[in-house]
Design a protein around this motif. Structure first.
Motif, mmCIF file in Angstrom:
data_model
loop_
_atom_site.group_PDB
_atom_site.id
_atom_site.type_symbol
_atom_site.label_atom_id
_atom_site.label_comp_id
_atom_site.label_asym_id
_atom_site.label_seq_id
_atom_site.Cartn_x
_atom_site.Cartn_y
_atom_site.Cartn_z
ATOM 1 N N ALA A 130 -15.404 14.723 14.063
ATOM 2 C CA ALA A 130 -16.784 14.466 14.296
ATOM 3 C C ALA A 130 -17.254 15.780 15.252
ATOM 4 O O ALA A 130 -18.377 16.301 14.727
ATOM 5 N N GLU A 131 -16.630 16.138 16.175
ATOM 6 C CA GLU A 131 -17.195 17.179 16.985
ATOM 7 C C GLU A 131 -17.250 18.545 16.244
ATOM 8 O O GLU A 131 -18.085 19.409 16.339
ATOM 9 N N ALA A 132 -16.238 18.691 15.561
ATOM 10 C CA ALA A 132 -15.952 19.748 14.673
ATOM 11 C C ALA A 132 -17.245 20.092 13.368
ATOM 12 O O ALA A 132 -17.938 20.962 13.200
ATOM 13 N N LEU A 133 -17.241 18.605 12.826
ATOM 14 C CA LEU A 133 -18.604 18.564 12.033
ATOM 15 C C LEU A 133 -20.050 18.976 12.487
ATOM 16 O O LEU A 133 -20.639 19.674 11.970
ATOM 17 N N ASP A 134 -20.042 18.293 13.768
ATOM 18 C CA ASP A 134 -21.346 18.574 14.210
ATOM 19 C C ASP A 134 -21.488 20.093 14.769
ATOM 20 O O ASP A 134 -22.726 20.436 14.765
ATOM 21 N N ALA A 135 -20.396 20.803 15.162
ATOM 22 C CA ALA A 135 -20.614 22.280 15.507
ATOM 23 C C ALA A 135 -20.774 23.119 14.272
ATOM 24 O O ALA A 135 -21.556 23.935 14.335
ATOM 25 N N VAL A 136 -20.031 22.638 12.997
ATOM 26 C CA VAL A 136 -20.547 23.679 11.900
ATOM 27 C C VAL A 136 -21.338 23.117 10.845
ATOM 28 O O VAL A 136 -21.931 23.979 10.275
ATOM 29 N N ALA A 137 -21.658 21.814 11.161
ATOM 30 C CA ALA A 137 -23.149 21.219 10.151
ATOM 31 C C ALA A 137 -23.906 20.428 11.109
ATOM 32 O O ALA A 137 -23.962 19.274 10.772
ATOM 33 N N PRO A 138 -24.641 21.031 11.923
ATOM 34 C CA PRO A 138 -25.660 20.470 12.917
ATOM 35 C C PRO A 138 -26.650 19.535 12.161
ATOM 36 O O PRO A 138 -27.025 20.069 11.099
ATOM 37 N N GLY A 139 -27.062 18.320 12.650
ATOM 38 C CA GLY A 139 -28.059 17.577 12.379
ATOM 39 C C GLY A 139 -27.455 16.590 11.078
ATOM 40 O O GLY A 139 -28.468 15.961 10.441
ATOM 41 N N LEU A 140 -26.234 16.353 11.103
ATOM 42 C CA LEU A 140 -25.908 15.269 9.935
ATOM 43 C C LEU A 140 -26.162 13.904 10.632
ATOM 44 O O LEU A 140 -26.146 13.565 12.025
ATOM 45 N N THR A 141 -26.626 13.032 9.788
ATOM 46 C CA THR A 141 -26.767 11.668 10.236
ATOM 47 C C THR A 141 -25.213 11.132 10.476
ATOM 48 O O THR A 141 -24.335 11.612 10.046
ATOM 49 N N ASP A 142 -25.332 9.757 11.143
ATOM 50 C CA ASP A 142 -24.099 9.346 11.327
ATOM 51 C C ASP A 142 -23.272 8.723 10.266
ATOM 52 O O ASP A 142 -22.178 9.001 10.156
ATOM 53 N N ASP A 143 -24.175 8.490 9.220
ATOM 54 C CA ASP A 143 -23.383 8.136 7.843
ATOM 55 C C ASP A 143 -22.975 9.105 7.134
ATOM 56 O O ASP A 143 -21.827 9.079 6.576
ATOM 57 N N GLU A 144 -23.690 10.085 7.179
ATOM 58 C CA GLU A 144 -23.304 11.537 6.516
ATOM 59 C C GLU A 144 -21.870 12.114 6.956
ATOM 60 O O GLU A 144 -20.894 12.649 6.428
ATOM 61 N N ARG A 145 -21.863 12.013 8.514
ATOM 62 C CA ARG A 145 -20.890 12.693 9.221
ATOM 63 C C ARG A 145 -19.811 11.721 8.873
ATOM 64 O O ARG A 145 -18.669 12.169 8.738
ATOM 65 N N ALA A 146 -19.782 10.546 8.779
ATOM 66 C CA ALA A 146 -18.720 9.424 8.485
ATOM 67 C C ALA A 146 -18.329 9.698 7.173
ATOM 68 O O ALA A 146 -16.778 9.565 6.851
ATOM 69 N N ARG A 147 -19.193 10.051 6.279
ATOM 70 C CA ARG A 147 -18.614 10.299 4.770
ATOM 71 C C ARG A 147 -17.627 11.663 4.617
ATOM 72 O O ARG A 147 -16.751 11.688 4.128
ATOM 73 N N LEU A 148 -18.037 12.637 5.510
ATOM 74 C CA LEU A 148 -17.510 13.676 5.487
ATOM 75 C C LEU A 148 -16.078 13.572 6.282
ATOM 76 O O LEU A 148 -15.201 14.218 5.714
ATOM 77 N N GLU A 149 -16.044 12.794 7.202
ATOM 78 C CA GLU A 149 -14.872 12.735 7.817
ATOM 79 C C GLU A 149 -13.831 11.923 7.031
ATOM 80 O O GLU A 149 -12.813 12.236 6.668
ATOM 81 N N ASP A 150 -14.470 11.098 6.010
ATOM 82 C CA ASP A 150 -13.640 10.156 5.037
ATOM 83 C C ASP A 150 -13.219 11.442 4.007
ATOM 84 O O ASP A 150 -12.107 11.248 3.505
ATOM 85 N N THR A 151 -13.909 12.042 3.725
ATOM 86 C CA THR A 151 -13.715 13.176 2.598
ATOM 87 C C THR A 151 -12.438 14.065 3.374
ATOM 88 O O THR A 151 -11.745 14.474 2.403
ATOM 89 N N PHE A 152 -12.472 14.515 4.519
ATOM 90 C CA PHE A 152 -11.657 15.313 5.208
ATOM 91 C C PHE A 152 -10.266 14.687 5.176
ATOM 92 O O PHE A 152 -9.273 15.093 4.809
ATOM 93 N N ALA A 153 -10.416 13.233 5.514
ATOM 94 C CA ALA A 153 -9.195 12.338 5.572
ATOM 95 C C ALA A 153 -8.419 12.244 4.251
ATOM 96 O O ALA A 153 -7.334 12.350 4.268
#
Length: 244
Positions: free
Chosen positions: A79-102
């Motif tokens: 989550a910290e990595a995503l916030d660093a490289v793609a700032p401004g994500l909503t919580d829902d979009e960050r969670a979807r990107l985390e799942d994509t990564f996983a």
């Protein structure tokens, strides 16, 4: 001359996961379509380019820190990595990107390796210590699907912590409550640096799982025993130490 010992000498098997009994993991190559995976996770708000850029940048962010010894016990979350490289994500979009990564980080436990773990659990206490970068939910699901999660007395996933192997904090966490001497714990893994080196530092016996025909001379000091596959541990003939 090589020596042979029985697996019965050990009470606890501390197992790595990726490339030890889970395979096909870490699919982050240039041909991967992260956007398609994001759509599978229900994502719609981000464009294909935004998704692919965010996942690749997050991977590069974490990969650089993974190689830095200073991050061993201060490793950032996905989550910290995503916030660093793609700032401004909503919580829902960050969670979807985390799942994509996983989904791309996750591998599969083959049936023969699941069967080997069941055989080993009948005679030894099994514990799991693994480095993963995404939250552990998909790994828990895969280990449950393969029928092996209940075999582990304790399972430690690095993404639950701020540490990554070769951190001794993780080794100590994985061995919490073990009632035997360190040399009666067999550290089993495919990585000399991430598995066997911390095992050696903790005073454990080490077993390198690698398909190479022999241990390279520069690694002999880390390796007590060597097998080409975890499946070899179910062979009653015993473990063979590398020749000096």
């Amino acid at each position: 001359m090589s020596s042979i010992v029985s697996l019965d000498q050990f009470r606890v098997l501390l197992l790595d996961m990726n490339s030890t009994f889970m395979f096909g993991e870490d699919r982050f190559g240039p041909a991967e379509d992260f956007a398609a995976t994001y759509r599978m996770s229900g994502g719609e708000a981000l464009s294909d380019d935004q998704v692919n850029r965010a996942i690749r940048a997050a991977f590069a962010f974490l990969d650089a820190r993974y190689a830095d010894p200073a991050s061993e016990d201060d490793f950032p979350s996905l989550a910290e990595a995503l916030d660093a490289v793609a700032p401004g994500l909503t919580d829902d979009e960050r969670a979807r990107l985390e799942d994509t990564f996983a989904r791309h980080e996750l591998g599969v436990v083959p049936p023969d390796h699941a069967a080997a773990l069941r055989t080993l659990s009948a005679t030894h206490e099994l514990r799991l210590l693994t480095n993963i970068w995404a939250p552990k939910a998909r790994w828990v699901a895969e280990l449950s699907r393969a029928g092996v999660l209940p075999l582990f007395r304790r399972a430690v996933f690095s993404s639950d912590t701020r540490s990554v192997k070769p951190s001794l904090r993780l080794v100590q966490d994985a061995l919490d409550g073990v009632g035997c001497a360190p040399r009666q714990v067999l550290m089993v893994g495919d990585s000399l640096e991430r598995d066997l080196r911390p095992g050696r530092r903790a005073g454990l016996t080490t077993l390198w799982v690698a398909p190479v025909p022999q241990v390279p001379p520069e690694a002999v000091s880390l390796v007590d025993y060597h097998v080409p596959s975890l499946l070899a541990l179910t062979d009653p003939s015993g473990l063979v130490a590398p020749s000096p």
